[in-house]
Design an enzyme around this catalytic site. Structure first.
Site, PDB file in Angstrom:
ATOM      1  N   ILE A   1       0.834  -1.205   0.000  1.00  0.00           N
ATOM      2  CA  ILE A   1       0.000   0.000   0.000  1.00  0.00           C
ATOM      3  C   ILE A   1       0.866   1.252   0.000  1.00  0.00           C
ATOM      4  CG2 ILE A   1      -1.832   1.247   1.197  1.00  0.00           C
ATOM      5  CD1 ILE A   1      -2.727  -1.428   2.388  1.00  0.00           C
TER       6      ILE A   1
ATOM      7  N   SER B   1      -3.396   3.213   8.876  1.00  0.00           N
ATOM      8  CA  SER B   1      -2.923   1.876   9.249  1.00  0.00           C
ATOM      9  C   SER B   1      -3.797   1.303  10.363  1.00  0.00           C
ATOM     10  CB  SER B   1      -1.448   1.930   9.651  1.00  0.00           C
ATOM     11  OG  SER B   1      -1.237   2.862  10.701  1.00  0.00           O
ATOM     12  N   ARG B   2      -3.425   1.540  11.607  1.00  0.00           N
ATOM     13  CA  ARG B   2      -4.202   1.132  12.766  1.00  0.00           C
ATOM     14  C   ARG B   2      -4.111   2.233  13.815  1.00  0.00           C
ATOM     15  NH1 ARG B   2      -6.135  -1.908   9.762  1.00  0.00           N
ATOM     16  NH2 ARG B   2      -6.538  -4.166   9.983  1.00  0.00           N
TER      17      ARG B   2
ATOM     18  N   ASP C   1      -8.064   7.811   9.420  1.00  0.00           N
ATOM     19  CA  ASP C   1      -9.077   6.827   9.065  1.00  0.00           C
ATOM     20  C   ASP C   1      -9.247   5.807  10.176  1.00  0.00           C
ATOM     21  OD1 ASP C   1     -10.944   5.460   7.393  1.00  0.00           O
ATOM     22  OD2 ASP C   1      -9.391   3.985   6.937  1.00  0.00           O
TER      23      ASP C   1
ATOM     24  N   GLU D   1     -12.839   2.377  17.845  1.00  0.00           N
ATOM     25  CA  GLU D   1     -13.537   2.763  16.609  1.00  0.00           C
ATOM     26  C   GLU D   1     -14.998   2.367  16.725  1.00  0.00           C
ATOM     27  OE1 GLU D   1      -9.787   2.163  13.494  1.00  0.00           O
ATOM     28  OE2 GLU D   1     -11.438   0.716  13.527  1.00  0.00           O
TER      29      GLU D   1
ATOM     30  N   HIS E   1     -12.893   4.303   9.793  1.00  0.00           N
ATOM     31  CA  HIS E   1     -12.168   3.178   9.204  1.00  0.00           C
ATOM     32  C   HIS E   1     -12.809   2.781   7.866  1.00  0.00           C
ATOM     33  CE1 HIS E   1      -9.457  -0.486  10.298  1.00  0.00           C
ATOM     34  NE2 HIS E   1      -9.340  -0.147   9.025  1.00  0.00           N
TER      35      HIS E   1
ATOM     36  N   GLY F   1     -11.041   2.731   4.837  1.00  0.00           N
ATOM     37  CA  GLY F   1      -9.984   2.536   3.854  1.00  0.00           C
ATOM     38  C   GLY F   1     -10.336   1.598   2.724  1.00  0.00           C
TER      39      GLY F   1
END
Length: 324
Positions: free
Chosen positions: A159, A240-241, A265, A270, A289, A291
């Site tokens: 990515i 990412s996280r 994101d 979350e 989130h 993505g």
């Protein structure tokens, strides 16, 4: 011929495959949900695979112990930090993900967040909807250029490399930090320069995009020290996280203008509680989130999940088996 049985949450529920994609699964498998095996344990013998979409709060030792014919657990997406892979493997069960299905959508969103933050796109939309008659935008709505600026990519995997390709079209100068340096020819193709020291990358970047897998080593990879190393005009973009960033330190950095902005994101948890301080800051974009949240990518992920399950059930090596 009877279709093999897989275990998954009910389509459309939280942590479940979307209802609109259910036919892609049911074409190959009989889907048994958690409620069914809880009330009808005779189905336990039939389960040969588990499908994971999103988080996986239900997959634990107790469940694995009652599924004697389970062969594979397949998770949609690239990240596998939500799975206890050593535990699953200890039952002789393989684990797979779909890393090659998510790259373009995630890279697109990274660039979208960069542009939305730099050019105040969300604020501009809000102004158009809420302005007073005769009012015009003023200097408070000034954005920042993206073209010809410096981009730092933290995590130059599949990515990250796709983000670099997109950034090249914006004439950006690209630095990257990674556990292993990419081949020189790959660097040359996107004009990327390797930074072995993370802080060196942070110090020169106008935009920093995080694209690392979550692990013990990457948890809070970006904390107070790293945020202090960034330019005061820099923007942090995390696709990412959430746990890769120390959120408390990020709030402080944004409040104190240590960095200019953040576009996220991913967060923890979350979604964020509505009273979380990040949501009150005007220089932050927070998404839930998203993505991989496109129809095309979601379909691709499901198809890749099916390919992994079918391979495992046929006694073959799944194309995306995760080895730890």
């Amino acid at each position: 011929m009877e279709k093999p049985c897989v275990l998954a949450r009910k389509f459309g529920n939280q942590e479940a495959v979307y209802s609109c994609l259910s036919s892609l699964v049911e074409e190959h498998f009989t889907v048994i949900d958690l409620e069914t095996i809880a009330s009808q344990p005779e189905f336990n013998q039939k389960i040969q695979a588990i499908l994971v979409w999103g988080c996986c709060s239900f997959l634990n030792r107790s469940l694995l112990q009652v599924l004697p014919n389970l062969k594979v657990v397949v998770s949609g997406g690239a990240g596998v930090n939500h799975l206890d892979i050593p535990l699953i493997n200890s039952f002789g069960v393989k684990v797979c993900n779909t890393p090659n299905a998510v790259g373009n959508a995630t890279a697109d969103l990274a660039m979208g967040l960069m542009l939305a933050s730099a050019r105040n796109i969300i604020q501009g939309d809000s102004f158009s909807r809420c302005h007073e008659e005769g009012q015009d935008i003023d200097e408070s709505h000034f954005g920042r250029d993206v073209s010809s600026k410096t981009l730092g990519i933290v995590g130059m995997g599949n990515i990250g490399y796709k983000v670099a390709k997109r950034a090249l079209a914006f004439d950006m100068k690209i630095f990257y930090h990674n556990r292993r340096r990419r081949p020189v020819e790959e660097e040359r193709m996107v004009g990327a320069e390797y930074c072995p020291v993370l802080e060196d990358l942070l110090a020169v970047s106008d935009y920093v995009v995080l694209l690392v897998n979550l692990s013990k080593a990457s948890t809070h990879l970006i904390g107070r020290k790293q945020l202090s190393a960034m330019k005061s005009t820099a923007t942090l973009i995390n696709v990412s996280r959430g746990m890769v960033v120390d959120q408390e330190a990020l709030v402080e950095a944004l409040q104190n203008k240590t960095i200019q902005a953040a576009a996220l994101d991913v967060t923890y948890p979350e979604p964020l509680p509505r009273d979380h301080p990040l949501l009150s800051l005007p220089n932050v974009i927070v998404l839930p989130h998203m993505g991989t949240h496109t129809l095309e990518t979601s379909c691709h992920m499901i198809k890749q999940m099916m390919a992994n399950v079918l391979a495992a059930l046929a006694g073959e090596t799944p194309p995306d088996e995760v080895i730890v």
